[in-house]
Scaffold this active site. Structure first.
Site, short mmCIF file in Angstrom:
data_model
loop_
_atom_site.label_atom_id
_atom_site.label_comp_id
_atom_site.label_asym_id
_atom_site.label_seq_id
_atom_site.Cartn_x
_atom_site.Cartn_y
_atom_site.Cartn_z
N SER A 1 -21.85 -39.25 61.15
CA SER A 1 -22.02 -40.46 60.45
C SER A 1 -20.82 -40.89 59.74
O SER A 1 -19.83 -40.14 59.50
CB SER A 1 -23.05 -40.51 59.27
OG SER A 1 -23.03 -41.71 58.50
N TYR B 1 -27.49 -36.57 52.21
CA TYR B 1 -26.95 -36.90 53.27
C TYR B 1 -25.46 -37.02 53.47
O TYR B 1 -24.88 -36.41 54.45
CB TYR B 1 -27.47 -38.46 53.64
CG TYR B 1 -27.32 -39.12 55.24
CD1 TYR B 1 -28.12 -38.74 55.96
CD2 TYR B 1 -26.25 -39.93 55.29
CE1 TYR B 1 -28.07 -39.15 57.36
CE2 TYR B 1 -25.81 -40.42 56.63
CZ TYR B 1 -26.97 -40.19 57.56
OH TYR B 1 -26.68 -40.52 59.01
N1 LIG Z 1 -28.71 -45.73 62.48
C1 LIG Z 1 -27.60 -45.46 61.58
O1 LIG Z 1 -27.12 -46.46 60.93
C2 LIG Z 1 -26.54 -43.97 61.92
C3 LIG Z 1 -25.41 -44.38 61.39
C4 LIG Z 1 -24.69 -43.06 61.44
C5 LIG Z 1 -25.42 -41.97 61.85
N2 LIG Z 1 -26.64 -42.05 62.01
C6 LIG Z 1 -27.13 -40.88 62.66
O2 LIG Z 1 -27.65 -40.86 63.93
C7 LIG Z 1 -28.56 -39.94 64.36
C8 LIG Z 1 -29.64 -40.58 65.05
O3 LIG Z 1 -30.34 -41.54 64.52
P1 LIG Z 1 -30.83 -42.82 64.87
O4 LIG Z 1 -29.91 -44.01 64.17
O5 LIG Z 1 -30.75 -42.96 66.45
O6 LIG Z 1 -32.33 -42.92 64.51
P2 LIG Z 1 -33.84 -42.49 64.90
O7 LIG Z 1 -34.13 -43.10 66.18
O8 LIG Z 1 -34.55 -42.46 63.75
O9 LIG Z 1 -33.40 -40.70 65.38
C9 LIG Z 1 -33.51 -39.86 64.47
C10 LIG Z 1 -34.20 -38.56 65.22
O10 LIG Z 1 -34.19 -37.52 64.94
C11 LIG Z 1 -35.24 -36.61 65.14
N3 LIG Z 1 -35.93 -35.98 64.14
C12 LIG Z 1 -35.75 -35.87 62.92
N4 LIG Z 1 -35.99 -35.06 62.33
C13 LIG Z 1 -36.31 -34.05 63.12
C14 LIG Z 1 -36.80 -32.71 63.25
N5 LIG Z 1 -37.20 -31.86 62.17
N6 LIG Z 1 -36.97 -32.12 64.51
C15 LIG Z 1 -36.61 -32.71 65.42
N7 LIG Z 1 -36.28 -33.71 65.54
C16 LIG Z 1 -36.09 -34.75 64.37
C17 LIG Z 1 -36.43 -37.84 65.26
O11 LIG Z 1 -37.49 -37.42 66.04
P3 LIG Z 1 -38.84 -37.12 65.75
O12 LIG Z 1 -39.42 -37.88 64.55
O13 LIG Z 1 -39.67 -37.18 67.01
O14 LIG Z 1 -38.84 -35.46 65.41
C18 LIG Z 1 -35.42 -38.98 65.91
O15 LIG Z 1 -35.57 -39.13 67.26
C19 LIG Z 1 -29.07 -39.06 62.97
O16 LIG Z 1 -28.55 -38.00 63.11
C20 LIG Z 1 -28.41 -40.05 62.06
O17 LIG Z 1 -28.08 -39.38 60.79
C21 LIG Z 1 -27.46 -42.99 62.10
#
Ligand SMILES: NC(=O)c1ccc[n+]([C@@H]2O[C@H](COP(=O)([O-])OP(=O)(O)OC[C@H]3O[C@@H](n4cnc5c(N)ncnc54)[C@H](OP(=O)(O)O)[C@@H]3O)[C@@H](O)[C@H]2O)c1
Length: 239
Positions: free
Chosen positions: A139, A153
């Site tokens: 991130s 986080y």
């Molecule tokens: N969106 C942003 O602005 C942003 C910015 C920087 C970094 N990020 C990072 O990007 C990554 C992906 O996030 P995203 O933005 O694509 O959002 P997202 O669609 O909410 O993806 C998060 C994923 O993590 C999985 N997950 C969460 N807890 C889990 C667990 N205990 N076991 C297995 N899977 C788990 C969820 O799947 P299930 O619920 O099905 O388990 C979901 O598919 C994350 O690490 C986040 O911190 C996001």
């Protein structure tokens, strides 16, 4: 056709799902993991519908036994593992010292940090064999201090830089390389975990999950002698 195998966590939604689609389109065999089996199956069906190869291994990344079993299944089925894209992540609306709980702190650090170490540890024997690539979706908060990202986080994502650096320092003799990929704001469901959830206008100027998939594919496509240590990607609108 390319027979390289990539294992993607968080593969049922957002950046993980977008990377699954992009990798499959580029010829990779894709394995997607996450807790929601139905979301994973939708991604698999879309990939297969486009002529790609994918299958789902539902699991909780915090379950080390399930992670080890999934790695065994990948090894038995394909005989190789060439890359990890680790996108599973967690945050919580109550994220400040004055409202977080220690239980929530633990859950976030477990998912964002300890689970990354657990999966890398399970997969390393295969990655050493293949000279594999690890893309850690960290991130902005793992790259520089972001006051609103939250205590747990920020701590967990910052530590991912060390996971990547130690991997690169210690595993280079096997050709293993890792990337600390640090996106700014991305319009995904993840934003629903913010104390103030951004509206459609705010999301419209953010990065998309496909932008991050493009970046992950850039890393995966680099020739074996090239390592991309860190990649920071911002929407132009982000200050
Ligand atoms: N969106 C942003 O602005 C942003 C910015 C920087 C970094 N990020 C990072 O990007 C990554 C992906 O996030 P995203 O933005 O694509 O959002 P997202 O669609 O909410 O993806 C998060 C994923 O993590 C999985 N997950 C969460 N807890 C889990 C667990 N205990 N076991 C297995 N899977 C788990 C969820 O799947 P299930 O619920 O099905 O388990 C979901 O598919 C994350 O690490 C986040 O911190 C996001």
């Amino acid at each position: 056709m390319d027979d390289r195998v990539v294992w993607i966590t968080g593969g049922g939604s957002g950046m993980g799902a977008a990377t699954a689609r992009a990798a499959a389109a580029a010829g990779w065999i894709v394995v997607v993991s996450g807790r929601r089996a139905a979301a994973l199956q939708q991604v698999v069906d879309a990939v297969v519908g486009q002529g790609g190869r994918a299958h789902a291994l539902p699991l909780d990344v915090n379950d080390a036994t399930a992670v080890a079993a999934a790695h065994r299944e990948i090894s038995q089925r394909y005989g190789r593992l060439d890359a990890l894209v680790l996108a599973a992540g967690l945050n919580a609306p109550k994220r400040r010292w004055d409202d977080q709980t220690v239980a929530s702190f633990r859950a976030i650090v477990d998912t964002n940090l300890t689970a990354v170490a657990t999966i890398v540890d399970a997969a390393l024997p295969s990655l050493r064999d293949s000279g594999g690539t690890v893309v850690v979706i960290s991130s902005y908060a793992g790259w520089s201090f972001q006051p609103n990202a939250g205590v747990a986080y920020s701590a967990s994502k910052t530590a991912l830089a060390s996971i990547v650096r130690t991997l690169n320092q210690q595993e280079a003799p096997s050709g293993v390389r890792a990337t600390h990929l640090c996106p700014g704001d991305v319009a995904t469901d993840f934003l629903d975990q913010r104390p103030e959830v951004p509206d459609a206008a705010a999301r419209a100027v953010m990065l998309t999950a496909d932008d991050i998939a493009d970046a992950a594919m850039f890393v995966l496509a680099a020739r074996p002698g090239v390592r991309i240590d860190e990649l920071v990607i911002s929407p132009v609108a982000q200050r």
